[in-house]
Write a protein that holds these residues in place. Structure first.
Motif, PDB file in Angstrom:
ATOM      1  N   LEU A 152       0.838  -1.317   0.037  1.00 53.23           N
ATOM      2  CA  LEU A 152      -0.058   0.158   0.143  1.00 53.23           C
ATOM      3  C   LEU A 152       0.948   1.206  -0.169  1.00 53.23           C
ATOM      4  O   LEU A 152       0.844   2.041   1.003  1.00 53.23           O
ATOM      5  N   HIS A 153       1.519   1.372  -1.274  1.00 47.43           N
ATOM      6  CA  HIS A 153       2.450   2.669  -1.075  1.00 47.43           C
ATOM      7  C   HIS A 153       1.844   3.848  -1.208  1.00 47.43           C
ATOM      8  O   HIS A 153       2.381   4.968  -1.194  1.00 47.43           O
ATOM      9  N   GLY A 154       0.358   3.915  -1.396  1.00 46.25           N
ATOM     10  CA  GLY A 154      -0.325   5.327  -1.322  1.00 46.25           C
ATOM     11  C   GLY A 154      -0.786   5.575   0.203  1.00 46.25           C
ATOM     12  O   GLY A 154      -1.118   6.514   0.182  1.00 46.25           O
ATOM     13  N   ILE A 155      -0.528   4.679   0.926  1.00 49.12           N
ATOM     14  CA  ILE A 155      -0.819   5.083   2.418  1.00 49.12           C
ATOM     15  C   ILE A 155       0.673   5.322   3.048  1.00 49.12           C
ATOM     16  O   ILE A 155       0.896   6.171   3.881  1.00 49.12           O
ATOM     17  N   TRP A 156       1.502   4.446   2.938  1.00 45.88           N
ATOM     18  CA  TRP A 156       2.905   4.314   3.502  1.00 45.88           C
ATOM     19  C   TRP A 156       3.826   3.553   2.583  1.00 45.88           C
ATOM     20  O   TRP A 156       3.706   2.299   2.407  1.00 45.88           O
ATOM     21  N   ASP A 157       4.709   4.186   2.064  1.00 48.67           N
ATOM     22  CA  ASP A 157       5.761   3.728   1.207  1.00 48.67           C
ATOM     23  C   ASP A 157       7.165   3.364   2.061  1.00 48.67           C
ATOM     24  O   ASP A 157       7.717   4.080   2.613  1.00 48.67           O
ATOM     25  N   LEU A 175      13.599   8.709  -1.409  1.00 48.48           N
ATOM     26  CA  LEU A 175      12.171   8.938  -0.765  1.00 48.48           C
ATOM     27  C   LEU A 175      12.307   9.337   0.652  1.00 48.48           C
ATOM     28  O   LEU A 175      13.060   9.053   1.520  1.00 48.48           O
ATOM     29  N   PRO A 176      11.141  10.277   1.075  1.00 48.46           N
ATOM     30  CA  PRO A 176      11.386  10.652   2.454  1.00 48.46           C
ATOM     31  C   PRO A 176      10.634   9.550   3.211  1.00 48.46           C
ATOM     32  O   PRO A 176      10.097   8.325   2.743  1.00 48.46           O
ATOM     33  N   LYS A 177      10.716   9.525   4.571  1.00 46.58           N
ATOM     34  CA  LYS A 177      10.058   8.387   5.361  1.00 46.58           C
ATOM     35  C   LYS A 177       8.541   8.406   5.025  1.00 46.58           C
ATOM     36  O   LYS A 177       7.863   9.380   5.129  1.00 46.58           O
ATOM     37  N   GLY A 178       8.179   7.216   4.756  1.00 45.24           N
ATOM     38  CA  GLY A 178       6.720   6.874   4.283  1.00 45.24           C
ATOM     39  C   GLY A 178       6.644   7.372   2.869  1.00 45.24           C
ATOM     40  O   GLY A 178       5.658   7.231   2.465  1.00 45.24           O
ATOM     41  N   ASN A 278      -6.978   4.130   5.115  1.00 41.56           N
ATOM     42  CA  ASN A 278      -6.245   5.148   5.857  1.00 41.56           C
ATOM     43  C   ASN A 278      -6.867   5.621   7.337  1.00 41.56           C
ATOM     44  O   ASN A 278      -6.408   5.949   8.101  1.00 41.56           O
ATOM     45  N   ALA A 279      -8.245   5.264   7.323  1.00 41.96           N
ATOM     46  CA  ALA A 279      -8.942   5.596   8.636  1.00 41.96           C
ATOM     47  C   ALA A 279      -9.506   4.211   9.039  1.00 41.96           C
ATOM     48  O   ALA A 279     -10.757   4.081   8.700  1.00 41.96           O
ATOM     49  N   PRO A 280      -8.868   3.051   9.450  1.00 42.41           N
ATOM     50  CA  PRO A 280      -9.458   1.697   9.396  1.00 42.41           C
ATOM     51  C   PRO A 280     -10.749   1.440  10.623  1.00 42.41           C
ATOM     52  O   PRO A 280     -11.332   0.509  10.672  1.00 42.41           O
ATOM     53  N   ARG A 281     -10.954   2.485  11.369  1.00 43.91           N
ATOM     54  CA  ARG A 281     -11.961   2.582  12.268  1.00 43.91           C
ATOM     55  C   ARG A 281     -13.226   3.588  11.965  1.00 43.91           C
ATOM     56  O   ARG A 281     -13.976   3.698  12.669  1.00 43.91           O
TER      57      ARG A 281
END
Length: 533
Positions: A152-157, A175-178, A278-281
């Protein structure tokens, strides 16, 4: 209206290792592309050619007419007249609003001529073109324990660098963190969403899925035409996706399960299977406005009104209005109609934020609806290197960008479109009608928009009483600068300055303002304990 995505027809089933051959190939591609060796072989498309813009022909299916209560018969008579120029039928939507439906779609020029004729009738106050919308995705194709999180590189790479070759020149991107992802996990120590952060997905509807069911609340089917709805009855309380397959799409006429994919990017459940949102709850509220081949402007507008808690004739009022409305859909080559703009304005007055896709035509977004409407947040799409995806619309209309995938812009080691460059999310295996729950990569501004909606859901969970104006301001501020990707030419957002203020970045959310602290043990002579609420 159409959705703004591209999808791969190959996907994973929910059974993990027990995948079909096609799914296994996708899995191999995704895994290989994350390795250094495969990264060196990933070749961008030499031309970065954007898809051809959608033309005006066949884009208007009728007119929405607002008039005085005594003028309905006059409007109907004019539409039935032989001199009107097209065969049409008239229905009364509610007192003061009539819908003229053409027997055959017409182009914008002819529709505007007909609209001008109706507008001259006594008692008529407004005439809007009922344009056809389609999904805004181009059809192809502390880590949590959810097994596909690494994809899921769209959420966290997870990568630090990415090596590639372009035009015969080798490049190494740091790449920066994430990465250039939404970086939503940066907020997960504060919140992962809540039952108060409801996101309405105005799209093709819902399909049963183990990564979505627990986070889905009651929605509605707002498609008025029973043939487009394919459920035999038009509008009803069941937003089940009956399939949006369309013979007019040619060889790739199969259903997209677009609403299911969008919903997963927002709020797929954290449950040790599949993907995570992105917002699992947070909660998803499906509002079905796109059916066979797309959907009409008036259904989209009424969907906005219903989702935000407004009154729509013939429906029960929404008892759980959504704070966030996600519209991953587009109608290219048309302005924002008055009828649609009024629905958006009403939603915003009721406290909802409307987040929309910029569209996938590679044109200025001011020529695409609802991206060109007022009181919306318009989202463009970037690749995992932070450059504009070639299909993404652009221009001053764009507020910000988010990862949308770039399957068509990159090539794998076999010189095929690189599925690993797509946005991976929940899907369905059915070709026309529903099959079994699955997962698949897709690309488009349709995939970028729910990334922003997911971050918005996290913000709402931290401050449930935040106003629409405040939430819009926070989202526009919560961006990172575009990287200066000089090798990408016109797609280099840092130089072109036509991709909005930046890339949505959850690490930039001003949590000190949003997260109201919880204070405990506050007594005289003792040190109080302060923690995020």
């Amino acid at each position: 209206y159409e959705h703004a995505h591209e999808e791969s027809r190959q996907g994973r089933t929910t059974r993990g290792a027990a995948v079909l051959a096609g799914g296994a190939l996708v899995f191999a591609s995704l895994v290989a592309a994350t390795s250094p060796a495969a990264a060196e072989d990933a070749l961008p498309s030499p031309s970065f050619a954007a898809p051809s813009p959608v033309g005006d022909s066949g884009n208007v299916v009728g007119l929405v007419v607002e008039h005085s209560a005594t003028s309905a018969a006059r409007v109907g008579s004019a539409a039935r007249s032989n001199s009107f120029g097209v065969a049409a039928a008239t229905t009364t939507v509610e007192p003061g609003v009539s819908k003229i439906t053409f027997d055959e779609p017409t182009d914008t020029t002819e529709a505007e001529r007909l609209a001008a004729r109706i507008a001259r009738l006594p008692g008529v106050t407004d005439v809007s073109l009922n344009t056809w919308f389609v999904p805004a995705a181009l059809p192809p194709g502390g880590a949590p324990s959810d097994p596909y999180f690494g994809d899921l590189h769209g959420i966290w790479d997870h990568r630090d660098t990415f090596a590639y070759s372009m035009g015969g020149t080798n490049h190494l991107a740091t790449l920066p963190k994430g990465g250039y992802a939404t970086k939503a996990p940066a907020l997960w120590k504060l919140t992962r969403g809540s039952s108060k952060s409801i996101v309405a997905v105005l799209d093709t509807g819902s399909t049963p899925h183990p990564d979505l069911d627990a986070n889905t609340v009651k929605g509605y089917d707002l498609i008025s035409d029973k043939d487009t709805a394919r459920d035999g009855n038009g509008r009803d309380p069941n937003p089940n996706d009956e399939g949006d397959y369309c013979e007019e799409w040619g060889s790739d006429a199969r259903s997209t399960w677009h609403g299911t994919h969008v919903a997963g990017t927002i709020a797929a459940v954290q449950n040790s299977i599949g993907v995570i949102g992105n917002a699992p709850r947070a909660k998803i509220q499906h509002v079905r406005v796109l059916g066979g081949c797309g959907g009409s402007m008036d259904d989209v507008a009424d969907g906005i009104t219903w989702a935000s808690g407004g009154k729509v004739a013939g429906t029960k009022r929404n008892t759980k209005p959504a704070k966030i409305l996600n519209l991953s859909l587009e109608a290219a080559g048309v302005p924002c109609s008055n009828y649609l703009q009024k629905a958006i304005n009403g939603a915003r007055k009721r406290g909802s934020v409307v987040i929309v896709a910029a569209g996938n035509n590679g044109i200025d977004a001011r020529n695409t609806s609802p991206a060109n409407c007022k009181n919306v947040i318009t989202v463009g799409a970037t690749s995992f290197l932070g450059a504009r995806a070639s299909y993404s619309n652009y221009g001053n209309t764009i507020d910000l960008s988010a990862p949308g995938g770039a399957i068509g812009d990159w090539r794998d080691s076999n010189n095929n479109p690189d599925l690993a460059a797509g946005i991976y999310s929940t899907h369905n295996s059915g070709s026309y009608g529903q099959g079994s729950p699955s997962y698949a990569p897709m690309q488009g501004t349709s995939m970028a928009t729910p990334g922003v909606s997911g971050v918005a859901a996290l913000i709402v969970a931290m401050r449930p009483k935040i106003t629409a104006k405040q939430l819009e301001r926070v989202l526009r501020q919560s961006v990172s600068k575009f990287p200066n990707q000089t090798s990408h030419g016109a797609l280099n957002c840092a130089k072109a300055k036509n991709c909005g203020k930046g890339i949505i970045d959850a690490t930039r959310v001003p949590t000190t303002f949003i997260a109201k602290p919880k204070v405990s043990n506050a007594r005289v002579g003792r040190k109080a304990k302060v923690s995020p609420k």
